[in-house]
Design an enzyme around this catalytic site. Structure first.
Site, mmCIF file in Angstrom:
data_model
loop_
_atom_site.group_PDB
_atom_site.id
_atom_site.type_symbol
_atom_site.label_atom_id
_atom_site.label_comp_id
_atom_site.label_asym_id
_atom_site.label_seq_id
_atom_site.Cartn_x
_atom_site.Cartn_y
_atom_site.Cartn_z
ATOM 1 C CD GLU A 262 -2.939 -1.043 2.385
ATOM 2 O OE1 GLU A 262 -2.819 -0.284 3.318
ATOM 3 O OE2 GLU A 262 -3.992 -2.131 2.157
ATOM 4 C CG HIS A 286 -6.172 0.631 4.405
ATOM 5 N ND1 HIS A 286 -5.273 -0.284 4.800
ATOM 6 C CD2 HIS A 286 -6.811 0.522 5.559
ATOM 7 C CE1 HIS A 286 -5.335 -1.010 5.886
ATOM 8 N NE2 HIS A 286 -6.453 -0.665 6.461
HETATM 9 P P1 NAD Z 1 -11.719 -10.263 14.819
HETATM 10 O O1 NAD Z 1 -10.274 -10.607 15.474
HETATM 11 O O2 NAD Z 1 -12.694 -9.545 15.632
HETATM 12 O O3 NAD Z 1 -12.254 -11.279 13.993
HETATM 13 C C1 NAD Z 1 -11.498 -12.092 12.995
HETATM 14 C C2 NAD Z 1 -11.824 -13.410 13.168
HETATM 15 O O4 NAD Z 1 -11.139 -14.199 12.249
HETATM 16 C C3 NAD Z 1 -11.960 -14.069 14.409
HETATM 17 O O5 NAD Z 1 -13.071 -14.327 14.778
HETATM 18 C C4 NAD Z 1 -11.135 -15.429 14.043
HETATM 19 O O6 NAD Z 1 -11.370 -16.527 14.972
HETATM 20 C C5 NAD Z 1 -11.188 -15.519 12.551
HETATM 21 N N1 NAD Z 1 -10.315 -16.255 12.104
HETATM 22 C C6 NAD Z 1 -8.900 -16.352 12.204
HETATM 23 N N2 NAD Z 1 -8.126 -17.386 11.409
HETATM 24 C C7 NAD Z 1 -9.224 -17.763 10.566
HETATM 25 C C8 NAD Z 1 -9.246 -18.617 9.541
HETATM 26 N N3 NAD Z 1 -7.963 -19.493 9.087
HETATM 27 N N4 NAD Z 1 -10.568 -18.803 8.950
HETATM 28 C C9 NAD Z 1 -11.579 -18.045 9.151
HETATM 29 N N5 NAD Z 1 -11.696 -17.364 10.343
HETATM 30 C C10 NAD Z 1 -10.542 -17.042 10.873
HETATM 31 O O7 NAD Z 1 -11.087 -8.812 13.854
HETATM 32 P P2 NAD Z 1 -12.039 -7.927 13.186
HETATM 33 O O8 NAD Z 1 -12.016 -6.708 14.040
HETATM 34 O O9 NAD Z 1 -13.450 -8.566 12.880
HETATM 35 O O10 NAD Z 1 -11.263 -7.381 11.889
HETATM 36 C C11 NAD Z 1 -11.335 -8.454 10.649
HETATM 37 C C12 NAD Z 1 -10.041 -7.917 9.841
HETATM 38 O O11 NAD Z 1 -10.609 -6.728 9.181
HETATM 39 C C13 NAD Z 1 -8.701 -7.719 10.209
HETATM 40 O O12 NAD Z 1 -7.813 -8.325 9.390
HETATM 41 C C14 NAD Z 1 -8.716 -6.167 10.627
HETATM 42 O O13 NAD Z 1 -7.314 -5.750 10.500
HETATM 43 C C15 NAD Z 1 -9.383 -5.776 9.430
HETATM 44 N N6 NAD Z 1 -9.839 -4.468 9.434
HETATM 45 C C16 NAD Z 1 -9.672 -3.684 8.469
HETATM 46 C C17 NAD Z 1 -10.113 -2.123 8.483
HETATM 47 C C18 NAD Z 1 -9.970 -1.506 7.238
HETATM 48 O O14 NAD Z 1 -9.714 -0.200 7.327
HETATM 49 N N7 NAD Z 1 -9.814 -2.038 6.048
HETATM 50 C C19 NAD Z 1 -10.603 -1.892 9.613
HETATM 51 C C20 NAD Z 1 -10.710 -2.655 10.729
HETATM 52 C C21 NAD Z 1 -10.461 -3.881 10.644
HETATM 53 C C1 MLT Z 2 -7.228 -1.073 11.178
HETATM 54 O O1 MLT Z 2 -6.237 -2.054 11.343
HETATM 55 O O2 MLT Z 2 -7.489 -0.492 12.317
HETATM 56 C C2 MLT Z 2 -7.571 -0.728 9.957
HETATM 57 O O3 MLT Z 2 -7.066 -1.199 8.840
HETATM 58 C C3 MLT Z 2 -7.680 0.852 9.749
HETATM 59 C C4 MLT Z 2 -6.505 1.458 9.966
HETATM 60 O O4 MLT Z 2 -5.379 1.093 9.631
HETATM 61 O O5 MLT Z 2 -6.550 2.598 10.608
#
Ligand code: NAD
Ligand code: MLT
Length: 318
Positions: A262, A286
């Site tokens: 990124e 992102h």
């Molecule tokens: P979370 O920890 O609440 O949930 C993740 C889930 O994935 C857990 O329940 C875990 O058991 C499960 N998991 C782990 N390994 C797995 C597998 N092999 N197969 C299926 N499930 C599996 O996390 P979250 O807060 O829901 O975040 C999810 C993702 O989104 C993370 O990668 C986080 O970094 C990302 N995220 C991105 C943004 C963004 O800005 N794009 C914002 C927030 C979160």
């Molecule tokens: C996170 O990990 O919280 C998301 O990807 C968003 C961010 O990077 O701020």
């Protein structure tokens, strides 16, 4: 443990500085520091708060002679060397729930946009065309949404897309079918999901077990024309396999908020330019957590968590 001074090195909502300041912590905000400047600056602080830009590498942690705690105003801690922090006895915290709703809404927006070609039709109209034939969409009602990862974001996506009439199925190694049924998701093994899903959305962390979770082998098992959404982390979906899937038509559309590198313009992968320009790919830089509400919450959460540490209260985050 007490906390006298905190350095903030990425732009954060001002609430963070306000909360720390009113608890008597001396806060300095210095963004856009070069690596050399950060290595020099970090010596003076007991705490460091970052968002995504600052890379908290081993040498940054080692240079932090007084450093006790590093906080990330966000969910992942990909930009913090947590092993180095552990070795140096530096605590690492994140704010896991603060941007959940925003990331879930962003995912839902991408699913809807994919189904109706909203981004492509908008670009076409703005370029002066009135093309109503190219952009025949489909209804989401009755389509199957496969949700990989049923944690915070995955569940919020499920309940929102159920309102569109989607059938939600999902997989998570830490969650049982009884639990997923409580939020309307029918638990399925991955191999079943690949066969059944019209749309697949990823909500897992990037860990060795999830790297390239969706690659060419999985794409070949999916329904022809499957649509794939990734608002989790680059690297969970094999970008090159996605590119070939889009080219062959096996993948009907994809929406990416996250990339292996990124911004992707910095990637030297041979496929990247054509992938980004592919007419059936839509993408955002992102932006999953980039709402005023989420940025307020993560900034507030990390400040409050730092105060909890300073006052010896029970801790949350990582
Ligand atoms: P979370 O920890 O609440 O949930 C993740 C889930 O994935 C857990 O329940 C875990 O058991 C499960 N998991 C782990 N390994 C797995 C597998 N092999 N197969 C299926 N499930 C599996 O996390 P979250 O807060 O829901 O975040 C999810 C993702 O989104 C993370 O990668 C986080 O970094 C990302 N995220 C991105 C943004 C963004 O800005 N794009 C914002 C927030 C979160
Ligand atoms: C996170 O990990 O919280 C998301 O990807 C968003 C961010 O990077 O701020």
């Amino acid at each position: 443990m007490g906390l006298k001074s905190v350095l903030i090195t990425d732009p954060l909502d001002p609430i963070c500085e306000q909360i720390l300041g009113s608890a008597g912590v001396e806060v300095t905000t210095k963004t856009k520091l070069t690596k050399e400047e950060l290595l020099k600056e970090i010596k003076n602080y007991e705490g460091l708060i970052v968002r995504s830009s600052t890379q908290v590498t081993e040498d940054v942690i080692n240079a932090g002679e007084k450093l006790k705690i590093v906080g990330r105003a966000g969910t992942g801690v990909d930009n913090i060397d947590t092993d180095a922090a552990t070795r140096s006895g530096v605590m690492v915290m994140n704010t896991p729930g603060g941007n959940t709703l925003s990331a879930a809404e962003h995912t839902c927006a991408l699913i809807v946009a994919l189904s109706k070609h909203i981004a492509q039709a908008c670009a076409s109209l703005k370029s002066g065309k009135w093309d109503r034939k190219t952009f025949l969409g489909e209804e989401l009602n009755g389509k199957v949404l496969g949700i990989i990862g049923l944690g915070r974001v995955g569940r919020e996506v499920a309940s929102r897309m159920q309102a569109f009439g989607m059938q939600t199925i999902g997989y998570d190694p830490m969650i049982s079918g009884e639990v997923s049924a409580q939020f309307g998701v029918e638990f399925k093994e991955l191999n079943e999901i690949w066969k059944l899903a019209d749309y697949i959305t990823l909500h897992v962390p990037l860990i060795p077990q999830t790297a390239n979770l969706i690659g060419s082998d999985v794409i070949a098992k999916c329904k022809k024309g499957v649509k794939i959404v990734n608002v989790a982390r680059g690297g969970i979906l094999d970008e090159e396999a996605l590119f070939h899937g889009l080219q062959s038509g096996q993948v009907g559309g994809a929406a990416l908020d996250v990339f292996n590198v990124e911004p992707p313009t910095k990637s030297d992968a041979a496929y990247i330019k054509e992938l980004i320009e592919h007419p059936r790919l839509i993408a955002t830089p992102h932006l999953g957590a980039s709402t005023a509400e989420a940025q307020f919450r993560v900034a507030k959460d990390i400040a409050e968590q730092f105060i909890d540490v300073a006052k010896g209260r029970p801790l949350v985050g990582l």
